[in-house]
Motif scaffolding. Structure first.
Motif, PDB file in Angstrom:
ATOM      1  N   LEU A  15       0.825  -1.206   0.000  1.00  0.00           N
ATOM      2  CA  LEU A  15       0.000   0.000   0.000  1.00  0.00           C
ATOM      3  C   LEU A  15       0.861   1.260   0.000  1.00  0.00           C
ATOM      4  O   LEU A  15       0.529   2.245  -0.668  1.00  0.00           O
ATOM      5  N   ALA A  16       1.980   1.232   0.706  1.00  0.00           N
ATOM      6  CA  ALA A  16       2.887   2.383   0.741  1.00  0.00           C
ATOM      7  C   ALA A  16       3.493   2.640  -0.635  1.00  0.00           C
ATOM      8  O   ALA A  16       3.663   3.794  -1.035  1.00  0.00           O
ATOM      9  N   GLU A  33      -9.023   9.024   5.184  1.00  0.00           N
ATOM     10  CA  GLU A  33      -9.927   8.784   4.041  1.00  0.00           C
ATOM     11  C   GLU A  33      -9.292   9.244   2.729  1.00  0.00           C
ATOM     12  O   GLU A  33      -9.399   8.571   1.702  1.00  0.00           O
ATOM     13  N   GLN A  34      -8.601  10.388   2.744  1.00  0.00           N
ATOM     14  CA  GLN A  34      -7.923  10.869   1.542  1.00  0.00           C
ATOM     15  C   GLN A  34      -6.820   9.896   1.114  1.00  0.00           C
ATOM     16  O   GLN A  34      -6.617   9.675  -0.079  1.00  0.00           O
ATOM     17  N   THR A  78       2.082   6.781   6.971  1.00  0.00           N
ATOM     18  CA  THR A  78       0.755   7.288   6.617  1.00  0.00           C
ATOM     19  C   THR A  78      -0.204   6.142   6.330  1.00  0.00           C
ATOM     20  O   THR A  78      -1.361   6.164   6.757  1.00  0.00           O
ATOM     21  N   VAL A  79       0.274   5.127   5.625  1.00  0.00           N
ATOM     22  CA  VAL A  79      -0.549   3.944   5.345  1.00  0.00           C
ATOM     23  C   VAL A  79      -0.904   3.237   6.648  1.00  0.00           C
ATOM     24  O   VAL A  79      -2.060   2.852   6.864  1.00  0.00           O
ATOM     25  N   SER A  80       0.060   3.082   7.524  1.00  0.00           N
ATOM     26  CA  SER A  80      -0.200   2.412   8.813  1.00  0.00           C
ATOM     27  C   SER A  80      -1.296   3.154   9.574  1.00  0.00           C
ATOM     28  O   SER A  80      -2.216   2.519  10.107  1.00  0.00           O
ATOM     29  N   ALA A  81      -1.201   4.459   9.619  1.00  0.00           N
ATOM     30  CA  ALA A  81      -2.210   5.246  10.348  1.00  0.00           C
ATOM     31  C   ALA A  81      -3.569   5.204   9.644  1.00  0.00           C
ATOM     32  O   ALA A  81      -4.607   5.072  10.305  1.00  0.00           O
ATOM     33  N   ALA A  82      -3.572   5.301   8.330  1.00  0.00           N
ATOM     34  CA  ALA A  82      -4.834   5.339   7.579  1.00  0.00           C
ATOM     35  C   ALA A  82      -5.604   4.038   7.679  1.00  0.00           C
ATOM     36  O   ALA A  82      -6.826   4.045   7.804  1.00  0.00           O
ATOM     37  N   TYR A  83      -4.888   2.926   7.647  1.00  0.00           N
ATOM     38  CA  TYR A  83      -5.584   1.647   7.689  1.00  0.00           C
ATOM     39  C   TYR A  83      -5.862   1.171   9.113  1.00  0.00           C
ATOM     40  O   TYR A  83      -6.788   0.402   9.339  1.00  0.00           O
TER      41      TYR A  83
END
Length: 87
Positions: A15-16, A33-34, A78-83
């Motif tokens: 994802l990153a 969400e973005q 950012t991916v870790s936090a978003a998911y």
């Protein structure tokens, strides 16, 4: 392509890479969400072929090695936090 189906099997590292190859920037201070939307849009633009995103990451690393590490660190965190927020 189904958002849930296509992303469920992807690791944070995968994802990153997709986020890295998107137009989203750390300076945008994106919401979770973005981030998820940008990743999904990038995958759709590549017809779901993650190897296209990986190639873009490799090209960027070669063209701009001075900024590659910082952007990848941003993408991973950012991916870790978003998911985590989506769970």
């Amino acid at each position: 392509m189904s958002n849930t189906l296509s992303l469920a099997s992807m690791s944070n590292s995968d994802l990153a890479q997709v986020l890295f190859s998107s137009g989203l920037q750390a300076s945008d201070h994106p919401s979770p969400e973005q981030v998820r939307t940008a990743i999904y849009a990038c995958l759709c633009a590549c017809d779901g072929d993650r190897s296209i995103c990986a190639a873009l990451v490799a090209q960027e690393a070669g063209d701009h090695p001075e900024s590659y590490a910082a952007r990848m660190r941003w993408a991973l965190s950012t991916v870790s936090a978003a998911y985590a927020a989506a769970a």
